[in-house]
Scaffold this motif. Sequence first.
Motif, PDB file in Angstrom:
ATOM      1  N   THR A  90      23.353  55.738  24.491  1.00 41.77           N
ATOM      2  CA  THR A  90      23.212  56.006  23.065  1.00 41.77           C
ATOM      3  C   THR A  90      22.223  54.982  22.516  1.00 41.77           C
ATOM      4  O   THR A  90      22.132  53.863  23.036  1.00 41.77           O
ATOM      5  CB  THR A  90      24.550  55.879  22.313  1.00 41.77           C
ATOM      6  OG1 THR A  90      25.014  54.525  22.406  1.00 41.77           O
ATOM      7  CG2 THR A  90      25.587  56.832  22.870  1.00 41.77           C
ATOM      8  N   LEU A  91      21.494  55.372  21.489  1.00 37.94           N
ATOM      9  CA  LEU A  91      20.505  54.475  20.895  1.00 37.94           C
ATOM     10  C   LEU A  91      20.491  54.630  19.386  1.00 37.94           C
ATOM     11  O   LEU A  91      20.631  55.741  18.875  1.00 37.94           O
ATOM     12  CB  LEU A  91      19.090  54.798  21.411  1.00 37.94           C
ATOM     13  CG  LEU A  91      18.793  54.536  22.863  1.00 37.94           C
ATOM     14  CD1 LEU A  91      17.432  55.119  23.223  1.00 37.94           C
ATOM     15  CD2 LEU A  91      18.822  53.046  23.148  1.00 37.94           C
ATOM     16  N   ALA A  92      20.289  53.528  18.706  1.00 33.59           N
ATOM     17  CA  ALA A  92      20.014  53.529  17.271  1.00 33.59           C
ATOM     18  C   ALA A  92      18.871  52.550  17.045  1.00 33.59           C
ATOM     19  O   ALA A  92      18.878  51.435  17.576  1.00 33.59           O
ATOM     20  CB  ALA A  92      21.254  53.106  16.482  1.00 33.59           C
ATOM     21  N   PHE A  93      17.890  52.988  16.267  1.00 34.68           N
ATOM     22  CA  PHE A  93      16.728  52.143  15.975  1.00 34.68           C
ATOM     23  C   PHE A  93      16.844  51.652  14.534  1.00 34.68           C
ATOM     24  O   PHE A  93      17.082  52.442  13.622  1.00 34.68           O
ATOM     25  CB  PHE A  93      15.437  52.934  16.188  1.00 34.68           C
ATOM     26  CG  PHE A  93      15.288  53.398  17.610  1.00 34.68           C
ATOM     27  CD1 PHE A  93      14.811  52.539  18.574  1.00 34.68           C
ATOM     28  CD2 PHE A  93      15.655  54.675  17.976  1.00 34.68           C
ATOM     29  CE1 PHE A  93      14.689  52.952  19.892  1.00 34.68           C
ATOM     30  CE2 PHE A  93      15.544  55.099  19.284  1.00 34.68           C
ATOM     31  CZ  PHE A  93      15.048  54.236  20.248  1.00 34.68           C
ATOM     32  N   HIS A  94      16.665  50.341  14.346  1.00 35.40           N
ATOM     33  CA  HIS A  94      16.899  49.735  13.041  1.00 35.40           C
ATOM     34  C   HIS A  94      15.635  49.216  12.363  1.00 35.40           C
ATOM     35  O   HIS A  94      15.559  49.210  11.136  1.00 35.40           O
ATOM     36  CB  HIS A  94      17.916  48.588  13.173  1.00 35.40           C
ATOM     37  CG  HIS A  94      19.181  49.034  13.816  1.00 35.40           C
ATOM     38  ND1 HIS A  94      20.109  49.831  13.173  1.00 35.40           N
ATOM     39  CD2 HIS A  94      19.670  48.836  15.063  1.00 35.40           C
ATOM     40  CE1 HIS A  94      21.113  50.088  13.982  1.00 35.40           C
ATOM     41  NE2 HIS A  94      20.874  49.495  15.135  1.00 35.40           N
ATOM     42  N   GLU A 124      21.149  45.677  23.336  1.00 37.97           N
ATOM     43  CA  GLU A 124      20.576  45.294  22.048  1.00 37.97           C
ATOM     44  C   GLU A 124      19.160  44.778  22.275  1.00 37.97           C
ATOM     45  O   GLU A 124      18.881  44.181  23.316  1.00 37.97           O
ATOM     46  CB  GLU A 124      21.403  44.192  21.394  1.00 37.97           C
ATOM     47  CG  GLU A 124      22.830  44.595  21.115  1.00 37.97           C
ATOM     48  CD  GLU A 124      23.699  43.419  20.754  1.00 37.97           C
ATOM     49  OE1 GLU A 124      24.404  43.511  19.739  1.00 37.97           O
ATOM     50  OE2 GLU A 124      23.676  42.399  21.485  1.00 37.97           O
ATOM     51  N   MET A 133      17.066  47.516  17.858  1.00 40.29           N
ATOM     52  CA  MET A 133      17.626  48.660  18.558  1.00 40.29           C
ATOM     53  C   MET A 133      18.945  48.250  19.168  1.00 40.29           C
ATOM     54  O   MET A 133      19.105  47.109  19.596  1.00 40.29           O
ATOM     55  CB  MET A 133      16.651  49.093  19.668  1.00 40.29           C
ATOM     56  CG  MET A 133      17.010  50.336  20.459  1.00 40.29           C
ATOM     57  SD  MET A 133      18.100  50.147  21.887  1.00 40.29           S
ATOM     58  CE  MET A 133      17.436  48.841  22.808  1.00 40.29           C
ATOM     59  N   ASP A 134      19.922  49.193  19.203  1.00 40.03           N
ATOM     60  CA  ASP A 134      21.151  48.941  19.934  1.00 40.03           C
ATOM     61  C   ASP A 134      21.756  50.249  20.398  1.00 40.03           C
ATOM     62  O   ASP A 134      21.348  51.333  19.981  1.00 40.03           O
ATOM     63  CB  ASP A 134      22.157  48.108  19.134  1.00 40.03           C
ATOM     64  CG  ASP A 134      22.699  48.799  17.901  1.00 40.03           C
ATOM     65  OD1 ASP A 134      22.182  49.857  17.498  1.00 40.03           O
ATOM     66  OD2 ASP A 134      23.661  48.276  17.318  1.00 40.03           O
ATOM     67  N   GLY A 135      22.708  50.135  21.300  1.00 41.89           N
ATOM     68  CA  GLY A 135      23.386  51.302  21.833  1.00 41.89           C
ATOM     69  C   GLY A 135      24.225  50.907  23.034  1.00 41.89           C
ATOM     70  O   GLY A 135      24.320  49.730  23.384  1.00 41.89           O
TER      71      GLY A 135
END
Length: 150
Positions: A90-94, A124, A133-135
Amino acid sequence: MIQPHPSGGYILDELVVGMVAEKLVVVTEERIARFAEASDDFNPVHMDEAFASRTAYRGRIAHGLLSASFGSAVVGTILPGAGAIYLGQTLAFHRPVRIGDTVSARVTVAAIDEAGARVVLRCEAYVGDDLVMDGDATVRVPRRRRPARA
């Protein structure tokens, strides 16, 4: 922070929740160009300063998956290392990453499933103190090392 295992990779029995590994990578013009070529993603926000300067980012940014690939490098070469097989991510870009930024890709063992030989890794990426980015990655880890070939 752990270092790469002398064999190239940690096996399941050597992993402990809380183990952390990190890799620093400088984002360069060349890295972005090579990633665009490898991924066939030539979005002008990554490749064309004139175009990118007219976007909300006010200039070129690196591909998000380029930053994510630095975490993959940690997984494949340090923690767990050789023999680890990605099963999911999973990934989330901040925040955007720009040319010249040094990305710190950090991987932490979050959970171990001994029965399934799987590990959940918290991934992270930071530029300075800013989380970009984290996931979570799920990887299969070898249970034992193969004997060296003669």
